[in-house]
Design a protein around this motif. Structure first.
Motif, PDB file in Angstrom:
ATOM      1  N   SER A 109      19.700  -5.470  11.014  1.00 45.37           N
ATOM      2  CA  SER A 109      21.131  -5.615  10.729  1.00 45.37           C
ATOM      3  C   SER A 109      21.502  -4.471   9.809  1.00 45.37           C
ATOM      4  CB  SER A 109      21.430  -6.978  10.094  1.00 45.37           C
ATOM      5  OG  SER A 109      20.769  -7.111   8.864  1.00 45.37           O
ATOM      6  N   GLY A 110      22.687  -4.517   9.233  1.00 42.77           N
ATOM      7  CA  GLY A 110      23.149  -3.407   8.407  1.00 42.77           C
ATOM      8  C   GLY A 110      22.194  -3.008   7.311  1.00 42.77           C
ATOM      9  N   GLY A 111      21.759  -3.979   6.482  1.00 38.48           N
ATOM     10  CA  GLY A 111      20.866  -3.648   5.384  1.00 38.48           C
ATOM     11  C   GLY A 111      19.470  -4.196   5.561  1.00 38.48           C
ATOM     12  N   ARG A 112      19.188  -4.737   6.722  1.00 37.42           N
ATOM     13  CA  ARG A 112      17.897  -5.387   6.964  1.00 37.42           C
ATOM     14  C   ARG A 112      16.971  -4.457   7.724  1.00 37.42           C
ATOM     15  NH1 ARG A 112      16.021 -10.779   7.889  1.00 37.42           N
ATOM     16  NH2 ARG A 112      13.865 -10.693   7.167  1.00 37.42           N
ATOM     17  N   MET A 113      15.769  -4.222   7.170  1.00 36.48           N
ATOM     18  CA  MET A 113      14.811  -3.308   7.777  1.00 36.48           C
ATOM     19  C   MET A 113      13.424  -3.931   7.748  1.00 36.48           C
ATOM     20  SD  MET A 113      12.099  -1.118   7.002  1.00 36.48           S
ATOM     21  CE  MET A 113      12.237  -0.663   5.276  1.00 36.48           C
ATOM     22  N   VAL A 114      12.638  -3.674   8.792  1.00 40.38           N
ATOM     23  CA  VAL A 114      11.252  -4.120   8.832  1.00 40.38           C
ATOM     24  C   VAL A 114      10.426  -3.068   9.558  1.00 40.38           C
ATOM     25  CG1 VAL A 114      11.537  -5.438  10.983  1.00 40.38           C
ATOM     26  CG2 VAL A 114       9.718  -6.060   9.383  1.00 40.38           C
ATOM     27  N   ARG A 115       9.200  -2.858   9.087  1.00 40.51           N
ATOM     28  CA  ARG A 115       8.263  -1.954   9.766  1.00 40.51           C
ATOM     29  C   ARG A 115       7.175  -2.808  10.410  1.00 40.51           C
ATOM     30  NH1 ARG A 115       7.912   3.574   8.598  1.00 40.51           N
ATOM     31  NH2 ARG A 115       9.413   4.367   7.072  1.00 40.51           N
ATOM     32  N   LEU A 165       0.807  -1.208   0.000  1.00 38.51           N
ATOM     33  CA  LEU A 165       0.000   0.000   0.000  1.00 38.51           C
ATOM     34  C   LEU A 165       0.852   1.275   0.000  1.00 38.51           C
ATOM     35  CD1 LEU A 165      -3.063   0.037  -0.173  1.00 38.51           C
ATOM     36  CD2 LEU A 165      -3.149   0.685   2.223  1.00 38.51           C
ATOM     37  N   GLY A 166       1.828   1.323  -0.928  1.00 36.39           N
ATOM     38  CA  GLY A 166       2.612   2.527  -1.134  1.00 36.39           C
ATOM     39  C   GLY A 166       3.850   2.666  -0.285  1.00 36.39           C
ATOM     40  N   ARG A 167       4.115   1.704   0.625  1.00 36.38           N
ATOM     41  CA  ARG A 167       5.265   1.830   1.515  1.00 36.38           C
ATOM     42  C   ARG A 167       6.069   0.530   1.560  1.00 36.38           C
ATOM     43  NH1 ARG A 167       2.471   5.040   6.704  1.00 36.38           N
ATOM     44  NH2 ARG A 167       1.742   6.840   5.481  1.00 36.38           N
ATOM     45  N   ILE A 168       7.367   0.672   1.838  1.00 38.46           N
ATOM     46  CA  ILE A 168       8.236  -0.487   2.001  1.00 38.46           C
ATOM     47  C   ILE A 168       8.087  -1.002   3.432  1.00 38.46           C
ATOM     48  CG2 ILE A 168      10.598  -1.376   1.875  1.00 38.46           C
ATOM     49  CD1 ILE A 168       9.518  -0.452  -0.802  1.00 38.46           C
ATOM     50  N   VAL A 169       7.723  -2.289   3.567  1.00 31.18           N
ATOM     51  CA  VAL A 169       7.509  -2.841   4.912  1.00 31.18           C
ATOM     52  C   VAL A 169       8.645  -3.769   5.340  1.00 31.18           C
ATOM     53  CG1 VAL A 169       5.011  -2.621   4.766  1.00 31.18           C
ATOM     54  CG2 VAL A 169       6.092  -4.753   4.015  1.00 31.18           C
ATOM     55  N   GLU A 170       9.447  -4.245   4.389  1.00 33.29           N
ATOM     56  CA  GLU A 170      10.593  -5.079   4.740  1.00 33.29           C
ATOM     57  C   GLU A 170      11.611  -4.998   3.621  1.00 33.29           C
ATOM     58  OE1 GLU A 170      11.810  -9.567   6.338  1.00 33.29           O
ATOM     59  OE2 GLU A 170       9.695  -9.063   5.967  1.00 33.29           O
ATOM     60  N   GLN A 171      12.888  -4.988   4.005  1.00 34.26           N
ATOM     61  CA  GLN A 171      13.946  -4.890   3.003  1.00 34.26           C
ATOM     62  C   GLN A 171      15.182  -5.576   3.535  1.00 34.26           C
ATOM     63  OE1 GLN A 171      14.511  -0.912   1.637  1.00 34.26           O
ATOM     64  NE2 GLN A 171      16.035  -1.425   0.087  1.00 34.26           N
ATOM     65  N   THR A 180      -1.173   3.552  15.165  1.00 34.33           N
ATOM     66  CA  THR A 180       0.076   4.241  14.803  1.00 34.33           C
ATOM     67  C   THR A 180       0.876   3.409  13.810  1.00 34.33           C
ATOM     68  OG1 THR A 180       0.150   5.130  17.059  1.00 34.33           O
ATOM     69  CG2 THR A 180       2.141   5.367  15.695  1.00 34.33           C
ATOM     70  N   TYR A 181       1.337   4.069  12.730  1.00 33.34           N
ATOM     71  CA  TYR A 181       2.137   3.345  11.736  1.00 33.34           C
ATOM     72  C   TYR A 181       3.518   3.053  12.318  1.00 33.34           C
ATOM     73  CZ  TYR A 181       3.485   1.668   7.155  1.00 33.34           C
ATOM     74  OH  TYR A 181       3.866   0.856   6.113  1.00 33.34           O
ATOM     75  N   PRO A 182       4.013   1.820  12.214  1.00 36.78           N
ATOM     76  CA  PRO A 182       5.310   1.480  12.812  1.00 36.78           C
ATOM     77  C   PRO A 182       6.479   2.157  12.105  1.00 36.78           C
ATOM     78  CG  PRO A 182       4.467  -0.363  11.526  1.00 36.78           C
ATOM     79  CD  PRO A 182       3.375   0.661  11.571  1.00 36.78           C
ATOM     80  N   ALA A 183       7.465   2.536  12.894  1.00 36.33           N
ATOM     81  CA  ALA A 183       8.693   3.105  12.336  1.00 36.33           C
ATOM     82  C   ALA A 183       9.609   1.985  11.850  1.00 36.33           C
ATOM     83  CB  ALA A 183       9.398   3.948  13.401  1.00 36.33           C
ATOM     84  N   GLU A 184      10.687   2.381  11.154  1.00 38.06           N
ATOM     85  CA  GLU A 184      11.658   1.392  10.701  1.00 38.06           C
ATOM     86  C   GLU A 184      12.380   0.774  11.885  1.00 38.06           C
ATOM     87  OE1 GLU A 184      14.464   2.818   7.915  1.00 38.06           O
ATOM     88  OE2 GLU A 184      12.999   3.305   6.365  1.00 38.06           O
ATOM     89  N   THR A 185      12.560  -0.534  11.840  1.00 39.19           N
ATOM     90  CA  THR A 185      13.386  -1.243  12.808  1.00 39.19           C
ATOM     91  C   THR A 185      14.540  -1.883  12.055  1.00 39.19           C
ATOM     92  OG1 THR A 185      11.502  -1.711  14.253  1.00 39.19           O
ATOM     93  CG2 THR A 185      13.465  -3.074  14.533  1.00 39.19           C
ATOM     94  N   ARG A 186      15.755  -1.502  12.386  1.00 41.67           N
ATOM     95  CA  ARG A 186      16.934  -2.050  11.734  1.00 41.67           C
ATOM     96  C   ARG A 186      17.343  -3.343  12.443  1.00 41.67           C
ATOM     97  NH1 ARG A 186      18.258  -0.375   6.644  1.00 41.67           N
ATOM     98  NH2 ARG A 186      17.319   1.684   6.406  1.00 41.67           N
TER      99      ARG A 186
END
Length: 675
Positions: A663-669, A581-587, A655-661
């Motif tokens: 690891s170095g390149g790993r992100m999840v909301r 829905l328009g946003r990155i939720v995991e990377q 509330t929309y979750p913020a980015e959680t890092r």
């Protein structure tokens, strides 16, 4: 005796069907002696490469052959009626009510000047006698059934306002509107993401169970075949070369062509190695061959194959058209070594540049009323941040309508961005005037999702490829351009002689290869690939994936790879970004995201993938995710995924979750990982 051999049970019976195109003195025969049956409540799947005659067989059954096409022999019986001799006035009553079809190209099958509701309403009026509000309510129910969010609003929209996947779902809704006895589905889930594909396949299977509907399924996705088909027919050059029940076919494919199709499937253990491909091309429909039509491409070929037509041999419950199974010849299999591992696949050149995207937004205004005032915004892309490393592949995955294609087009200024920054090689590109974008067009190219609508129908293929080269100053000499065009067509698996044809003379898969060749013609550094293999069968997909890997290794190309095919992502991509829905939720890296998915949405996508164990058995159907993606016009409060998430809590709803890092390149909301 197999049930398909019993007399009088088939809803649709095709015997010795021959289809001819062109002048009667020199006919081209794309379908040559095909026989099959479709039983009540069962699915027959036709598989094979583009150009093998699958779609032409379906069009013959519907009596919708192109101009100059005719049924030259055989019979097509729907119940007690012989369709090949019915007058057109009677066929109009048969189509939709008794025999319906989902076409491969939704963009060319939908009327561009009629709303979605009016097009579905036409079927409801003619075949079910529904008018006015009852028809409108039934059309809304059909759109909801095929997974289109906000169906009431979509009924008033035109096809150009829908994504490729949504257009395909509208086609499915139209085909189901007449409650047909037999449904012909020509690549019905090609343009759909895995979750909607799972829902649509379940919907079709549920209709079969409730109504005893038969289905002729044409697809190149062996995972879909494993999940849906009761019986399978493998088609090659206008003939059926193998038929059998699903369990027998997946347990032990017999024909060398069938085995090659399985060997071309991308799997995680083949990462870094070239996929097996089938050398050469399908023979042209008008090409007369004295022996087996697969002989020139077959690793098991013998002299007898080139001179003598093989018969159809029964092997248990399977039938196969191959000399290897002729007991009188006593031939044996030749062991062929697997493809050699490629070291170059993971070593890329350094010519590419990094693409940095920060907080990209694309909001489309929604206007209402007589004065067309802005009543809201569709937030198609709502704050996307990602990076495509030089010489690597970032896969952007997610459901249809989540904003993937819009994001890709915004990066190339094909749609206007509302906000954010895009930097290519350190240069901010969104703010550049049109005059300064021209040099960048050579570096930044796009392969579009719908090949037919992106190719000029009035230009020959050679002219289409040459147009971009001339406009962007690639190869000033006409002879050099011609040589380059010939090489490009060869690289994407097309006969160079096809450069003189128009786009309408090609199959869907062949048109996609032309679109890929056009993008490669100007030697780009970065390509936005929007579903570049979705219209391709597995053998051609293997060629294209090998080609993309080779070009990346040789020239340092970067790819933003937009796709719903997670098997392709697993094989090709270095990084994965999951969009909802328009946003990155995991990377993260491909290994991290696909092996250890963290976001519930990523897990849902992976669970919905239809899989087949190429070593043997068809795997059981996955658990189908519940709910549909909400509309981007009115997204849910808090985390957009919470209405479909089994882990949702009160904070997720507010509330929309913020980015959680991680690891170095790993992100999840996701609040499950909020630290």
């Amino acid at each position: 005796m197999n049930t398909l051999d019993k007399e009088g049970q088939a809803l649709l019976r095709v015997d010795g069907l021959r289809v001819e195109l062109g002048p009667r003195g020199k006919p081209v025969r794309p379908v040559d002696g095909v026989s099959f049956q479709v039983l009540p409540g069962q699915t027959l799947a036709l598989v094979g490469e583009s150009g093998c005659g699958k779609s032409m067989t379906a069009l013959a059954c519907m009596r919708l052959l192109p101009a100059g096409g005719r049924i030259a022999g055989g019979s097509i019986r729907l119940g007690d009626e012989a369709l090949e001799v019915l007058p057109e006035t009677r066929m109009r009553d048969v189509r939709g009510k008794h025999l319906a079809m989902i076409f491969q190209e939704p963009a060319t099958s939908l009327n561009p000047v009629m709303t979605v509701g009016d097009q579905i309403g036409e079927v409801l009026v003619r075949h079910r006698g529904l008018h006015g509000q009852p028809a409108w309510a039934e059309a809304e129910k059909l759109l909801e059934a095929v997974g289109i969010p906000d169906p009431r609003r979509r009924l008033s929209e035109y096809p150009f306002q829908l994504s490729g996947g949504m257009k395909q779902r509208v086609m499915i809704a139209m085909a189901l509107a007449g409650d047909p006895d037999v449904l012909i589905a020509d690549e019905p889930t090609t343009a759909l993401d895995v979750t909607i594909q799972a829902q649509v396949l379940d919907l079709l299977r549920d209709l079969q169970n409730r109504r005893g509907m038969g289905m002729l399924l044409i697809t190149h996705d062996l995972g879909v075949v494993a999940r849906m088909a009761h019986r399978i027919g493998v088609m090659y050059a206008g003939e059926l070369v193998e038929t059998g029940d699903r369990e027998d076919f997946f347990g032990k494919p017999l024909h060398p062509y069938s085995r090659k199709l399985f060997a071309a499937l991308p799997t995680p253990d083949l990462r870094g190695r070239p996929l097996e491909t089938i050398v050469g091309q399908v023979p042209r429909p008008g090409e007369r061959l004295p022996g087996c039509r697969f002989a020139e491409r077959c690793p098991q070929v013998r002299e007898v194959c080139r001179s003598t037509l093989p018969g159809l041999h029964q092997v248990g419950q399977q039938a196969v058209r191959c000399h290897l199974y002729d007991p009188d010849l006593g031939l044996s299999w030749i062991d062929t070594p697997p493809p050699v591992a490629s070291v170059a696949g993971e070593q890329t050149a350094s010519r590419g540049k990094v693409l940095d995207v920060a907080d990209l937004k694309v909001h489309f205004p929604v206007r209402k009323g007589i004065f067309r005032r802005v009543a809201g915004h569709v937030k198609a892309v709502d704050g996307v941040t990602l990076q495509v490393p030089a010489g690597q592949t970032l896969a952007l995955v997610g459901e249809s309508g989540c904003g993937k294609t819009t994001a890709g087009k915004a990066l190339l200024k094909l749609v206007q961005a509302t906000g954010g920054e895009v930097r290519y090689g350190g240069q901010e590109v969104l703010s550049l005037p049109a005059s300064r974008w021209r040099p960048l067009r050579r570096d930044l190219q796009m392969i579009f999702q719908d090949p037919f609508s992106s190719l000029d129908p009035r230009m020959r293929v050679g002219e289409i490829l040459e147009e971009g080269m001339q406009a962007l100053g690639v190869e000033s000499d006409a002879a050099a351009r011609a040589e380059r065009i010939e090489a490009l067509l060869n690289r994407v698996g097309l006969d160079p002689a096809m450069r003189y044809r128009f786009p309408h003379e090609f199959s869907g898969g062949q048109r996609q290869r032309i679109a890929i060749a056009r993008a490669l013609a100007v030697s780009p550094s970065l390509i936005v690939c929007d579903e570049p293999t979705s219209a391709l069968d597995v053998s051609v997909q293997a060629q294209i994936l090998n080609l993309l890997r080779e070009l990346q290794a040789e020239y340092g190309l970067s790819y933003l790879f937009i796709t719903h095919n997670l098997a392709v992502v697993d094989y090709l991509a270095h990084q994965v970004a999951v969009m909802y829905l328009g946003r990155i939720v995991e990377q993260g890296s491909t290994e991290e995201v696909l092996r250890e998915p963290r976001h519930p949405y990523t897990r849902m996508l992976l669970a919905a993938v239809p899989r087949v164990d190429v070593a043997g058995d068809a795997l059981p159907a996955p658990a189908i995710p519940h709910g549909d993606m909400p509309s981007a016009l009115n997204p849910p409060s808090g985390c957009h995924f919470h209405p479909r998430c089994e882990h949702a809590s009160d904070i997720c709803r507010s509330t929309y979750p913020a980015e959680t890092r991680l690891s170095g390149g790993r992100m999840v909301r996701c609040y499950l990982y909020d630290t």
